[in-house]
Design an enzyme around this catalytic site. Structure first.
Site, mmCIF file in Angstrom:
data_model
loop_
_atom_site.group_PDB
_atom_site.id
_atom_site.type_symbol
_atom_site.label_atom_id
_atom_site.label_comp_id
_atom_site.label_asym_id
_atom_site.label_seq_id
_atom_site.Cartn_x
_atom_site.Cartn_y
_atom_site.Cartn_z
ATOM 1 N N LYS A 78 1.421 -1.147 -0.448
ATOM 2 C CA LYS A 78 0.224 0.240 -0.252
ATOM 3 C C LYS A 78 0.412 1.529 0.581
ATOM 4 C CE LYS A 78 -4.063 2.139 2.767
ATOM 5 N NZ LYS A 78 -4.695 2.040 3.969
ATOM 6 N N SER A 158 -9.723 2.186 2.982
ATOM 7 C CA SER A 158 -8.845 3.424 2.370
ATOM 8 C C SER A 158 -8.182 1.620 1.666
ATOM 9 C CB SER A 158 -8.429 3.957 2.256
ATOM 10 O OG SER A 158 -7.613 3.869 3.242
ATOM 11 N N SER A 182 -10.035 0.321 6.344
ATOM 12 C CA SER A 182 -9.685 0.165 6.156
ATOM 13 C C SER A 182 -8.660 -1.171 5.448
ATOM 14 C CB SER A 182 -8.899 1.342 6.022
ATOM 15 O OG SER A 182 -9.294 2.341 5.123
#
Ligand code: GLN
Length: 492
Positions: A78, A158, A182
């Protein structure tokens, strides 16, 4: 033979150890999958050369008998984790071009264990969002489509690049971060597993901060076992993070039995909310039956402050974000906008106005407001008190149960754009995930079924502090019972 990209992380490890294929072959297959999947927009940066170099090192280590836990395993990272020399932006314009000169502690551990980084994964800007639509790189498109439709769906957020990449078989597993859901919500939206460990289990050092008292690194992968293996590599004490917990890291993957005999699983009645999709409720009931079949005793519990969790989160998280994001001032990192003849203050405001997207600006404004002298007591201090009550709800629940079982999200994935004009509708996605975040508890989503449009749904397990083993093992039992095998049909 199963395609190399369809293997689970556990199967990849076994295949590499048996020399059924080389790490180079494994990584190359994933590099090709990443290239072919560009329409999903899951990666912001591709690093095939880094991945292939790690593969060659892994092949050597496998031959020497010195291979680490993740030797040759292709991962996505990420883009909230700082990676030395590789552009790290948190999907924000303000950080475009930022190449950290250091490695986050979590990624350093993964690379020390031999993992091969395929690239950096798209996310909501500064991890603020539930659909990956606030990214400065544009939205990630879910690999899933509703049955009989080519509507574009969100992958959740997210960690939407992470969930899409794992679901689309672009990587074995991906790192995620979870501040209010997330990891768990995107995992649920894309039919993969995802765990957020106890606050403090994984070092936050080198992870771009959103809300420091909530942020926690974790994993998205296709199986519970794969999550356990990844977490073993990522977790552990780090003196560079003052909130890091100095406790041993258990061998979670070896402890998976799926045996819930003697476990009491609580069903919190406040999680039955208005507007919940009936198929979500039906799956929850099914999950309860599976847990009972695996030997658990089911108990009804109450978490009375559940309804206050979302408003509390949306005060605490923006407050901390407004403070954390003050560092992006055009002086030290990334973008700088210098208006003609302007002062230093003009440079700050022009840089921040242009560098941050709408959702990030909204959060900075809300956060600044709730921390301001006249409103601090009414909002921020009050939210901190309610947060303590929410944590107390869980402590009381642990008197009558060992784990909690709930849905992960109130609905399946929605269409791109469906909620972007209405922040409250977007925030409501997090209704089941934020309470565990506020209390710092380990929590996991496991894929458990499909809704009437053929889209994945997840069940959430929440555990006592540091009881990742209990959470993972219950998830393992549900995974076995659900036998979720659905995968997105390739259209990209
Ligand atoms: N969706 C939540 C938010 O927008 C949670 C985000 C997260 O966990 N990073 O704040």
């Amino acid at each position: 033979m199963t395609a190399l990209t369809d293997l689970t992380l556990g199967q990849m490890k076994a295949g590499l150890a048996a020399r059924d294929f080389s790490a180079r072959e494994l990584v190359q297959a994933h590099v090709a999958a990443v290239e072919a999947a560009r329409p999903l927009n899951a990666f912001t940066v591709e690093t095939p050369e880094i991945a292939l170099a790690a593969a060659d090192a892994a092949d050597k280590a496998l031959a020497d008998g010195t291979a680490g836990l993740l030797a040759g395993i292709p991962l996505g990272i990420k883009d909230l984790f700082c990676t030395r020399g590789v552009e790290t932006t948190a999907s924000s314009n303000i950080l475009k071009g930022f190449r950290p000169r250091y490695e986050s502690s979590v990624t350093a551990r993964l690379f020390d264990a031999g993992a091969a980084m395929l690239g950096k994964l798209n996310l909501d800007e500064f991890a603020m969002g539930s659909s990956n639509e606030t990214s400065a790189f544009g939205p990630v498109i879910s690999p899933w489509r509703p049955q009989g439709s080519d509507a574009k769906l969100v992958p959740g957020g997210s960690s939407g690049g992470s969930s899409a990449a794992v679901a689309a078989r672009l990587c074995a597993a991906a790192t995620g971060t979870d501040t209010g859901g997330s990891i768990r919500q995107p995992a649920a939206f894309t039919g993969v597993a995802g765990i957020k460990p106890t606050y403090g289990r994984c070092s936050r050092w080198g992870i771009i901060a959103f809300a420091s008292s909530l942020d926690q690194a974790g994993v998205l992968a296709r199986t519970v076992e794969d999550c356990a293996i990844m977490l073993e590599a990522m977790a552990g004490f780090d003196p560079k993070d003052s909130t890091s917990l100095d406790v041993p890291v258990p061998a979670w993957s070896a402890g998976l039995k799926g045996d819930l005999r003697g476990k009491r699983i609580g069903i919190p009645r406040e999680y039955r909310v208005d507007g919940m999709d009936p198929t979500v409720d039906a799956l929850w009931q099914q999950g309860i039956a599976w847990a009972r079949d695996a030997g658990a005793e089911i108990v009804d519990v109450s978490l009375p402050h559940t309804g206050e969790a979302l408003p509390t989160y949306y005060i605490v998280a923006p407050a901390e974000a407004s403070s954390n994001l003050a560092r992006y001032d055009g002086v030290r990192y990334g973008m700088r906008v210098t208006p003609e003849g302007g002062s230093l203050a003009d440079m700050y405001s022009a840089t921040r106005a242009e560098g941050f997207g709408a959702e990030v600006r909204r959060r900075i404004m809300i956060g600044t407001y709730v921390l301001s002298a006249g409103y601090y007591d009414a909002y921020y201090l009050k939210a901190q008190k309610v947060r303590a009550l929410i944590a107390l709800d869980f402590e009381r629940a642990w008197e009558s149960c060992d784990l909690l079982l709930t849905p992960t999200a109130p609905t399946a994935a929605f269409e791109l754009g469906a909620k972007s004009a209405d922040p409250i509708a977007m925030y409501l996605n997090d209704v089941f995930t934020v309470p565990a975040s506020l209390a710092g508890l380990p929590a996991m989503s496991v894929p458990a079924g499909l809704d009437s449009s053929g889209l994945p749904l997840g069940l959430q397990l929440i555990g006592r502090p540091l009881d990742e083993m209990g959470v993972l093992d219950a998830a393992f039992a549900l995974e076995r019972a659900a036998a979720f095998r659905a995968a997105p049909a390739r259209w990209w």
